[in-house]
Scaffold this motif. Structure first.
Motif, PDB file in Angstrom:
ATOM      1  N   MET A 170      44.039  53.700  32.252  1.00 45.81           N
ATOM      2  CA  MET A 170      44.699  54.630  31.320  1.00 45.81           C
ATOM      3  C   MET A 170      43.971  54.607  29.955  1.00 45.81           C
ATOM      4  O   MET A 170      43.640  53.541  29.459  1.00 45.81           O
ATOM      5  CB  MET A 170      46.150  54.178  31.133  1.00 45.81           C
ATOM      6  CG  MET A 170      46.958  55.125  30.304  1.00 45.81           C
ATOM      7  SD  MET A 170      48.401  54.266  29.652  1.00 45.81           S
ATOM      8  CE  MET A 170      49.461  55.637  29.345  1.00 45.81           C
ATOM      9  N   GLN A 171      43.768  55.788  29.387  1.00 54.06           N
ATOM     10  CA  GLN A 171      43.083  55.891  28.088  1.00 54.06           C
ATOM     11  C   GLN A 171      44.094  56.127  26.977  1.00 54.06           C
ATOM     12  O   GLN A 171      44.972  56.963  27.117  1.00 54.06           O
ATOM     13  CB  GLN A 171      42.142  57.108  28.105  1.00 54.06           C
ATOM     14  CG  GLN A 171      40.858  56.935  28.899  1.00 54.06           C
ATOM     15  CD  GLN A 171      39.711  56.477  28.005  1.00 54.06           C
ATOM     16  OE1 GLN A 171      39.782  56.570  26.788  1.00 54.06           O
ATOM     17  NE2 GLN A 171      38.650  55.975  28.628  1.00 54.06           N
ATOM     18  N   GLU A 223      40.080  52.255  26.842  1.00 56.37           N
ATOM     19  CA  GLU A 223      40.551  52.112  28.222  1.00 56.37           C
ATOM     20  C   GLU A 223      41.496  50.910  28.252  1.00 56.37           C
ATOM     21  O   GLU A 223      41.101  49.801  27.881  1.00 56.37           O
ATOM     22  CB  GLU A 223      39.328  51.892  29.140  1.00 56.37           C
ATOM     23  CG  GLU A 223      39.647  51.701  30.596  1.00 56.37           C
ATOM     24  CD  GLU A 223      40.258  52.945  31.260  1.00 56.37           C
ATOM     25  OE1 GLU A 223      39.942  54.075  30.836  1.00 56.37           O
ATOM     26  OE2 GLU A 223      41.049  52.748  32.194  1.00 56.37           O
ATOM     27  N   ASP A 274      54.955  48.036  25.063  1.00 58.37           N
ATOM     28  CA  ASP A 274      54.144  49.207  25.438  1.00 58.37           C
ATOM     29  C   ASP A 274      54.218  50.311  24.398  1.00 58.37           C
ATOM     30  O   ASP A 274      53.208  50.934  24.078  1.00 58.37           O
ATOM     31  CB  ASP A 274      54.594  49.741  26.805  1.00 58.37           C
ATOM     32  CG  ASP A 274      53.978  48.921  27.923  1.00 58.37           C
ATOM     33  OD1 ASP A 274      52.762  48.670  27.868  1.00 58.37           O
ATOM     34  OD2 ASP A 274      54.714  48.504  28.833  1.00 58.37           O
ATOM     35  N   GLN A 285      51.067  51.830  22.191  1.00 56.90           N
ATOM     36  CA  GLN A 285      50.807  53.278  22.247  1.00 56.90           C
ATOM     37  C   GLN A 285      50.705  53.872  20.837  1.00 56.90           C
ATOM     38  O   GLN A 285      49.883  54.734  20.564  1.00 56.90           O
ATOM     39  CB  GLN A 285      51.987  53.912  23.013  1.00 56.90           C
ATOM     40  CG  GLN A 285      51.906  55.404  23.235  1.00 56.90           C
ATOM     41  CD  GLN A 285      51.153  55.735  24.512  1.00 56.90           C
ATOM     42  OE1 GLN A 285      51.235  54.972  25.470  1.00 56.90           O
ATOM     43  NE2 GLN A 285      50.401  56.813  24.499  1.00 56.90           N
TER      44      GLN A 285
END
Ligand code: BTN
Length: 237
Positions: free
Chosen positions: A1-2, A7, A157, A161
């Motif tokens: 996931m980028q 990455e 998370d 993000q």
């Protein structure tokens, strides 16, 4: 996931995300990577200390190619980014930076950073953020807190993000610009501090940092540039 050009590799468990990053730096993918773990069983702190990796907290390492001579830019970009991310959740939060790269929330440590050199030109920025819990024991160098304790309810998370785009932008900023913003948000500028190094302690007035993120300490012998150590504010130790 980028995320924001990084990455992101997610692991359930590892010894230390910095160990994983070091290993990956040997593969020379040329990519900027983030290694995030749900659990660390041998988390490392600065100066050989242990980083207690409590459930629900955030542990990750950023692995990127960065010239060693510009290390200060990377350190300031990463630390400021943590402060900016916390302020995204709560603009009025009392967040301060403590040299070299701790983040304080309501005067207690909420995040720490362990910088290590990877293979070749790779640098590893290992970051721990107390999201849900903070370690509390007598051996701690500095009181700790968590985002949750300050009324910021989020997850590891979600924090990551939000953080990575800010970090990506900060890394492109000029060192002098980062230095000024770091200083605006520093705890204790103009105050007496004690810097503890391996074999000695130095007292002086905290003048701030230079564009390499080295600490500037006014002592009886003039302004000294300090490259490593632990800072204590007056009345703390
Ligand atoms: C400190 O304040 O002493 C630095 C703490 C750094 C902890 C992070 S958690 C993710 C990365 N992996 C580690 O083993 N340490 C860093």
């Amino acid at each position: 996931m980028q995320i924001a050009g990084f990455e992101v590799i997610r692991l359930t468990e590892t010894t230390s995300t910095n160990d994983e990053a070091l290993q990956l730096s040997r593969d020379k993918s040329g990519q900027s990577l983030v290694i995030k773990a749900q659990r660390q069983i041998k988390g490392r702190g600065r100066r050989g200390r242990v980083w207690q990796s409590l459930d629900g907290n955030l542990f990750f390492s950023v692995l990127l190619e960065f010239p060693l001579k510009d290390l200060g830019t990377l350190v300031m970009a990463a630390a400021l980014g943590l402060l900016q991310t916390i302020k995204q959740y709560k603009p009025t939060a009392d967040v301060r930076l403590k040299w070299p790269n701790d983040v304080l929330l309501n005067g207690a440590k909420v995040s720490g950073m362990l910088l290590e050199k990877g293979d070749g030109e790779y640098m590893i920025v290992g970051i721990g953020v107390n999201i849900m819990q903070s370690p509390q024991n007598d051996e701690m160098l500095y009181p700790a807190t968590s985002l949750k304790a300050a009324g910021i309810n989020t997850t590891a998370d979600d924090f990551l993000q939000k953080y990575l785009p800010i970090l990506a932008e900060n890394i492109r900023r000029k060192a002098t610009d980062l230095q000024q913003e770091w200083m605006k948000n520093a705890k204790g500028t103009g105050e007496r501090i004690l810097v503890r190094q391996n074999d000695k302690e130095i007292c002086g007035t905290f003048c701030g940092i230079d564009e390499n993120a080295d600490l500037l300490l006014q002592t009886a012998n003039g302004i000294q540039k300090i490259l490593a150590g632990d800072v204590f504010y007056e009345g703390e130790k």
